[in-house]
Every structure is written in C-alpha cells, then in structure tokens.
Enzyme design. Structure first.
Site, short mmCIF file in Angstrom:
data_model
loop_
_atom_site.label_atom_id
_atom_site.label_comp_id
_atom_site.label_asym_id
_atom_site.label_seq_id
_atom_site.Cartn_x
_atom_site.Cartn_y
_atom_site.Cartn_z
N ARG A 77 0.85 -1.20 0.00
CA ARG A 77 0.00 0.00 0.00
C ARG A 77 0.88 1.25 0.00
O ARG A 77 1.82 1.34 0.80
CB ARG A 77 -0.91 0.00 1.24
CG ARG A 77 -1.76 -1.25 1.27
CD ARG A 77 -2.75 -1.28 2.40
NE ARG A 77 -3.54 -2.51 2.30
CZ ARG A 77 -4.56 -2.82 3.09
NH1 ARG A 77 -4.93 -1.99 4.04
NH2 ARG A 77 -5.21 -3.95 2.92
N ARG A 106 1.32 1.70 10.15
CA ARG A 106 0.95 1.97 8.75
C ARG A 106 2.21 1.81 7.91
O ARG A 106 3.05 2.68 7.83
CB ARG A 106 0.37 3.38 8.63
CG ARG A 106 -0.09 3.72 7.22
CD ARG A 106 -0.99 4.95 7.18
NE ARG A 106 -2.37 4.59 7.48
CZ ARG A 106 -3.06 4.97 8.54
NH1 ARG A 106 -2.49 5.75 9.43
NH2 ARG A 106 -4.30 4.58 8.72
N GLU A 157 -7.29 -0.36 14.66
CA GLU A 157 -7.92 -1.39 13.83
C GLU A 157 -6.92 -2.51 13.51
O GLU A 157 -5.81 -2.26 13.05
CB GLU A 157 -8.41 -0.74 12.53
CG GLU A 157 -9.12 -1.71 11.61
CD GLU A 157 -9.55 -1.06 10.29
OE1 GLU A 157 -9.78 0.17 10.28
OE2 GLU A 157 -9.64 -1.79 9.29
N SER A 198 -10.86 -6.43 9.70
CA SER A 198 -12.04 -5.80 9.16
C SER A 198 -12.74 -6.84 8.29
O SER A 198 -12.07 -7.58 7.57
CB SER A 198 -11.59 -4.61 8.31
OG SER A 198 -12.63 -4.18 7.50
N ARG A 233 0.05 -5.53 12.24
CA ARG A 233 -0.76 -4.95 13.32
C ARG A 233 -0.97 -5.94 14.45
O ARG A 233 -1.05 -5.55 15.63
CB ARG A 233 -2.08 -4.44 12.76
CG ARG A 233 -1.85 -3.20 11.90
CD ARG A 233 -3.07 -2.37 11.70
NE ARG A 233 -2.73 -1.19 10.91
CZ ARG A 233 -3.63 -0.32 10.46
NH1 ARG A 233 -4.91 -0.49 10.73
NH2 ARG A 233 -3.24 0.72 9.76
#
Length: 436
Positions: free
Chosen positions: A260, A275, A352, A355, A394
């Site tokens: 990403r 991130r 987070e 998801s 994460r």
RNA sequence: GGAGAGGUGGCUGAGUGGUCGAUAGCGCCGGUUUGCUAAACCGGUAAGGGGGCCUAAACCUCCUUCACGGGUUCGAAUCCCGUCCUCUCCGCCA
C-alpha cells in the site's frame, strides 16, 4: 458497481444512500444519460435486426441485379447502425464513469453518519491490561529486544518499510501457521495467491490503480499492480464463472503480501508498524448466494473474534458507520485491538487490526461471477465477503504491547508457542532457547 | 527468451465465407419398455440481454456470444492484424 436498472428505478433511495456515505454522485445526470442510452440501444438493435434480415436474403437472390440491390440496402443499414452504435458507445462510456462512482447500498442496521457514529457491538474475552509500570510502545519494545530494524528498512526501500528480526520472524511465521491451521479446521481452503494482479481485477474489487489518491503500486509498462490485499486475488479467482448454488458458500483463506502506498497518510499514526507499505496478511474470502451473505458475514466476524480471543488480545468490535464504509462494502465490522502504546502520551488507544465486509453483488457484478441453481433457469450474481484473519504487522503491535512485562520481555501467546518454540521473548535471541 | 501446436456448447470433438448457435459422441433431463436395477429405444438439452406482458410461471420472438480486441465483407467460428491463455520441445533460472 450498482445495477443500472436499480439506480434508475430507485433514484431517490440511491441519492440518499450516496449522501449518507459522503459520496457526491450526480444521480440526475446518470438517470438522464441512462434513459437516452436505452432509447439509442433500441434504435441500434432495430437497425441491426433489419440489416441481418437483408443479409440473409442475399444468398438466395434470383439474379445478379437483385443481389446488388440488396447488397446496397444492407450496406446502407449497416452504416446507419454503425453511426448509431458510435453514439451508443459514447453514452455507455460516459455512464460507466458515473456508475463507478456509486458506492454500494448500505445495510439497514449500519449506523448512519461519520466516524463518531460507530457502534461498539462486542468486546473480546481478554481485558484491557493494567500495568504497574509505564508500558512501552511496540517500537521501543521491538528495538530493545532486537526484533525490528526500521532504519535499515528506510535505507533499503524508504520510509514505511522494515526488517523483522529474530523472534519477530518466528512470530510472523507462527501467526501465519496458527491462522491458516485454524481456518483449515473451519472448512476454509488455504491458498497462497499471486502478489500481483491485473488492473481490471483490482478495479472489479473496487481498487483504483493509477488514480491520484491511489493506494496501489503499479508495475511500469504493464497492466499489473501489487495487491493491497488477497481480497483482490481471491475475488478475481472466479472471474467470469457461473457457480453451482449447491456448492456455495465457498470458503477460502489466502496468504499474501499486501502493498500500500498510503498516499497522503504521512504524519498521522505512522509510527512503527502501524501503517507500513508492505505486510503479510491471512485473508478470509467467501462467495455466497444472496441469501447466505448476512449469515456468512457473522461467521467471518465470529472467526476473527475467535482468533484474537485465542491470542488473548483485548479488542472491541465496531459496526462501521455509513460514512466510513468506502465503496464496495454493504456492511463492515472492524476489530480494534487495544494498543497500550498508542494514543496521546502513550495512554493507550484502540487500533484497527481486522475488518470484515459484506460486499453483496457490488464486486461480482463487475467481475461477472454468477451462481445457478440446478434445474432452474437463469443465473444470479453471487455475493462476496472478505475478512482479515490476521494482518501480521498490526497483530504484532497488539501482541508486543499487550504482553510486555516489567522487565521488557514479551510473553508469547499460548497458541503461538509451538511455532515460536518458547514462552517468552527476552533480551537476547536464543536466550531462553528451545527446550532440548 | 527461441521454435512449434492449439483455444468451438457441461465434456470430447467436427466445421475454411451465406438459414451454422454450430454435425456427432459422452453426460444430463423427460418418456417407452421392465417385478426392481441396468441395457435398449424415442425425444429434449449453451449462456446472457431485450420485447410480447401490468405481477409470477409457461410460451413465443429478437439481439449478442465459437478465448479477447480490432479489420475485410451486405454477411465471419471460418479470411487478415494484434493481445491473452494452454500444451510440446530447446535455453535459462530458485
């Protein structure tokens, strides 16, 4: 993509849905264009049919002059059809550009509003830890235990890349093993997917390669991009297929790297592994009938909870509000883990970690994935769902920060011990060693 | 990377310019026969979209689709160009 006919027939509802999702789409313009497109389509069909009729009679023409006359007539009709077709194509292209902008419809129970409207629907089994010392964040912990080298990552590939070292490597592999084994036990078919995919597959899933705000790395001089999630490759797996409804739901589990660009994300909560530009992810994916998708969404959410309960990570589950659903999701549940090193002054905060989304037929429409009941006429678009089993970077943050001890060591979550080979990560790699 | 072969309905496989959306076989569905099963025989059997039709089914009809995209032609599975994919051989590589 939404269905064109649905938009046309439900313009007001679609308009309201766009508003709730914070998407500005010109519904009226779409309706006007689509109405014109339909009229033009009828015209093209009519001209084409007449041209076909004429062509069929040419083979049986009695003599040369009649043959020539019919050929001229056929030519005239084809030319008229081509002209109309061109107008139709132009309309079509304009419509698709708008159509792509419509977000999916929203589940009636999804909370309406922005981030503040989020509803907590569940808590994990593990309590938020109380430390009798000042907890460190994962970067401090990892660096003191020699588990992570961010500077080297930056030297080699730039900010947002990292080297995992020593037990962090074992933890990454352990998380993969644990999650994949767990899902195999629940009937999921494990797959290691390509880390690249064609741009039209990306677009079908709802990612926009090469846009100004794109999250996606593209490969120069090709129509390939690095995937941002295995959702892309697993969703693309059955492009263009018609599935037997008796075989649904199809449960898949994909292992891939995720890439990403995180364009525009600099400056906020970018410390450490939170991130990053590359991470490993175990992803669940399901193809279902329209009737099965709500139930499957609960199943995926339940599995995510089981995984993080097993890892003893404290978390809460959020029913994501309409304003935060993005394009493809009809409903989305996020698991947010407690991260003691996050938040103002290291007070801890929720972050987070997984998801899961029910995308209904939004992705399958563009990817053209259908299902058919044996013996019944016609096909329907399948529903697609995805959910994160483990996003390794994460998950590592949550494990390191929640399991830290006063002496700076980390207790390895019980299900990972067989893979890591120790119960605790201490100062030196190999310090506690494997038992002989 | 080089050379060659090929991509046609659920599958196998014919089809080199004109009712070809496509012969045949297998499979599948229905029927006849049969104490039951099997066999045999007869018939049916691609998908998607639009219209007849105000709602559902049935039925009728039109259009599109022979890997994909373009071209030639009144007309393309068939001829031409490009792309993708599969297979075989050679080279290279983990």
């Amino acid at each position: 993509m939404l269905d064109r006919k649905f938009i046309l027939d439900n313009a007001a509802i679609v308009q309201e849905n766009c508003r709730r999702r914070g998407a500005s789409v010109d519904v009226q313009k779409f309706v006007d264009l689509e109405t014109r497109r339909r009229a033009k389509d009828t015209e093209v069909q009519d001209l084409n049919r007449r041209a076909n009729e004429v062509s069929k009679t040419i083979g049986q023409a009695k003599d040369e002059s009649e043959r020539e006359a019919r050929k001229a007539e056929g030519r005239r009709l084809r030319e008229a059809k081509e002209a109309a077709q061109k107008e139709l194509d132009a309309l079509q292209a304009e419509i698709v550009e708008i159509q792509k902008l419509f977000p999916n419809m929203s589940h009636p129970q999804a909370p309406v509003g922005g981030e503040s409207a989020a509803v907590e629907i569940r808590r994990g089994r593990a309590p938020v830890p109380k430390f009798d010392f000042k907890p460190k964040d994962h970067v401090e912990l990892a660096q003191s235990l020699d588990l992570l080298d961010l500077e080297a990552g930056a030297r080699v590939a730039g900010h947002g890349f990292y080297f995992l070292k020593n037990e962090a490597v074992l933890l990454e592999l352990a998380l993969q093993q644990f999650a994949v084994n767990f899902l195999i036990g629940r009937g999921y078919t494990p797959m290691i997917t390509p880390d690249l995919a064609r741009n039209d597959v990306l677009a079908g899933i709802g990612f926009l390669p090469r846009g100004p705000e794109t999250q996606i790395y593209s490969i120069e001089n090709s129509d390939l991009s690095l995937i941002a999630t295995a959702e892309i490759t697993l969703g693309g797996l059955l492009t263009g297929q018609v599935l037997d409804e008796g075989q649904l739901p199809l449960r898949l589990c994909g292992v891939s790297h995720c890439y990403r660009t995180e364009a525009g994300a600099h400056g906020r909560a970018t410390r450490g592994l939170f991130r990053v530009h590359q991470f490993t992810k175990i992803e669940m994916f399901a193809f279902t009938t329209p009737e099965q998708s709500d139930g499957m969404h609960d199943e995926l959410c339940g599995l995510e909870c089981e995984i993080f309960d097993a890892l003893a990570v404290p978390y809460r589950v959020i029913d994501t509000p309409t304003g935060d659903l993005g394009g493809p999701a009809y409903r989305k549940f996020d698991l947010e883990a407690w991260m003691p090193g996050r938040g103002e002054g290291g007070a801890g905060d929720w972050g987070e970690i997984t998801s899961t989304s029910n995308c209904t037929d939004y992705q399958s429409r563009r990817l053209d994935i259908r299902c058919k009941k044996k013996g019944e006429k016609g096909t329907r678009l399948v529903h697609t769902l995805n959910g994160t089993a483990v996003a390794v970077s994460r998950a590592l943050i949550a494990i390191l920060e929640n399991n830290q001890q006063a002496d700076g060591s980390i207790v390895v979550p019980e299900p990972l011990r067989p893979f890591v080979g120790k119960e605790r990560i201490g100062k030196k790699f190999g310090e506690l060693g494997r038992s002989p």
